[in-house]
Design an enzyme around this catalytic site. Sequence first.
Site, short mmCIF file in Angstrom:
data_model
loop_
_atom_site.label_atom_id
_atom_site.label_comp_id
_atom_site.label_asym_id
_atom_site.label_seq_id
_atom_site.Cartn_x
_atom_site.Cartn_y
_atom_site.Cartn_z
CB VAL A 62 53.80 99.95 102.52
CG1 VAL A 62 54.99 98.91 102.98
CG2 VAL A 62 53.04 100.33 101.56
CB CYS A 63 55.26 100.35 108.33
SG CYS A 63 54.50 99.46 109.43
NE ARG A 64 59.94 95.88 112.15
CZ ARG A 64 59.44 94.91 113.03
NH1 ARG A 64 59.35 93.84 111.99
NH2 ARG A 64 58.76 95.00 114.01
CG MET A 90 58.69 96.64 103.67
SD MET A 90 57.54 96.30 102.19
CE MET A 90 59.02 95.64 101.38
#
Length: 98
Positions: A62-64, A90
């Site tokens: 997961v990242c932005r 996210m």
Amino acid sequence: MREMTAKEVETLFNEGKTLNIIDVREVDEVAAGKVPGAVHIPLGLVEFRMHELDKAKEYIMVCRSGARSGRATQFLESYGFNVINMVGGMLAWEGKVE
């Protein structure tokens, strides 16, 4: 590269499935909230901390927005890890945060 939407990950999370989530964002980004239970390993440190991961487990990256986690997914795949990129990151996550 295997991918999963944020909604699909959230559904598994809400069903009580055991998820191994790795958040590759920077410290200040994670401070604003992360998926509950996610392990924070900034993208720049993945190479140096991959010894902490178990090749027998499946990891959701997961990242932005999904770009950095995509790079981490490709990198870890090249070393034989079972990884999935959470598309949308996210920005697309509507579930709980901690």
